[in-house]
Design a protein around this motif. Sequence first.
Motif, PDB file in Angstrom:
ATOM      1  N   ILE A 169     -20.866 -77.992  12.664  1.00  0.00           N
ATOM      2  CA  ILE A 169     -21.798 -78.316  13.943  1.00  0.00           C
ATOM      3  C   ILE A 169     -23.030 -77.414  13.898  1.00  0.00           C
ATOM      4  O   ILE A 169     -24.025 -77.732  13.915  1.00  0.00           O
ATOM      5  CB  ILE A 169     -20.961 -78.287  15.279  1.00  0.00           C
ATOM      6  CG1 ILE A 169     -19.809 -79.410  15.206  1.00  0.00           C
ATOM      7  CG2 ILE A 169     -21.912 -78.440  16.313  1.00  0.00           C
ATOM      8  CD1 ILE A 169     -19.021 -79.501  16.290  1.00  0.00           C
ATOM      9  N   ALA A 184     -22.442 -84.824  16.946  1.00  0.00           N
ATOM     10  CA  ALA A 184     -21.052 -85.142  16.750  1.00  0.00           C
ATOM     11  C   ALA A 184     -20.845 -86.311  15.639  1.00  0.00           C
ATOM     12  O   ALA A 184     -20.094 -86.356  14.938  1.00  0.00           O
ATOM     13  CB  ALA A 184     -20.624 -85.961  18.301  1.00  0.00           C
ATOM     14  N   ALA A 235     -16.467 -82.786  20.273  1.00  0.00           N
ATOM     15  CA  ALA A 235     -17.307 -81.924  19.622  1.00  0.00           C
ATOM     16  C   ALA A 235     -17.451 -80.677  20.469  1.00  0.00           C
ATOM     17  O   ALA A 235     -17.688 -79.413  20.207  1.00  0.00           O
ATOM     18  CB  ALA A 235     -18.215 -82.609  18.832  1.00  0.00           C
TER      19      ALA A 235
END
Length: 280
Positions: free
Chosen positions: A181, A199, A209
């Motif tokens: 991420i 996400a 997430a």
Amino acid sequence: MLKKFDENRQDLKPYGLTCELWQPKIMERPDRHNEIEINYLPEGSLSYLIHDQKFKIKKGRMIVFWALFPHQIVDFSNDAPYHVITIPFSTLLSWNLPKRFLDMLFRGELKATTYKPSNPVLANQIFKRWANELNRDTEVLKEICSLEIEAYLKRFAYRTMNATSSIEKVEPLPINLVEKIAVYIAKNFNSPIKVIDVAKAVELHPDYANVIFKKAFGYTISDYLLEQRVLYAKRKLSITQDSITSIAYESGFNSISRFNATFRKFSDMTPRDFRKEFST
């Protein structure tokens, strides 16, 4: 006395010209300061998440990077202390290093390179001497150390520019979901992405997430994304004369009002005031 990263340290607070022994520890959040940082590991290894990639720095190797890039220790092999030098941005520019070297540094290219000194014992002794002398309240010794560090970095730059065989590229390590991420945001923050896009890129539900990211970094994905945009804008404000409007859009904001409000939220000052205070 060994230093450790202070999790409560003010973001972007400078260290100054220092050379100190640090104790490795897992960092719960990235550090950022507008200085050049040199790490040298006489023993052990460190795994860093620097800006958008993860690298392992091995025993006997040195890394040089611009510390305004978010950098975070995410793993280490043992408790062996390592050397850290910090060099103020203004000091670095006064040293007249090769432009090509500085360009590589400010683009973040050197975050992926390490150099192995030919004489590790001597390198360790030099770093220890700098640490000892910079901590003394003696201006003459501090000036001598500054000149020696300047020469040392110029040698590093020379080898980088003219002897690339001595520069070792470090292979990226596998990274987990949270790091994916962070990497996705680092690579795409100046595009019009939202939490749902992040996400989707890592194949997670947006809510989940957000939960795992906040647990790891202490930020929501949205706040982290905005902070990366502000951080990029700060770099541009400090080293270029580009207009504030162009910097706002280049940083990923879709309006000047949104840029100004977000910048004040994370900096407690306007972009214009920041440029006046930190522009070089």
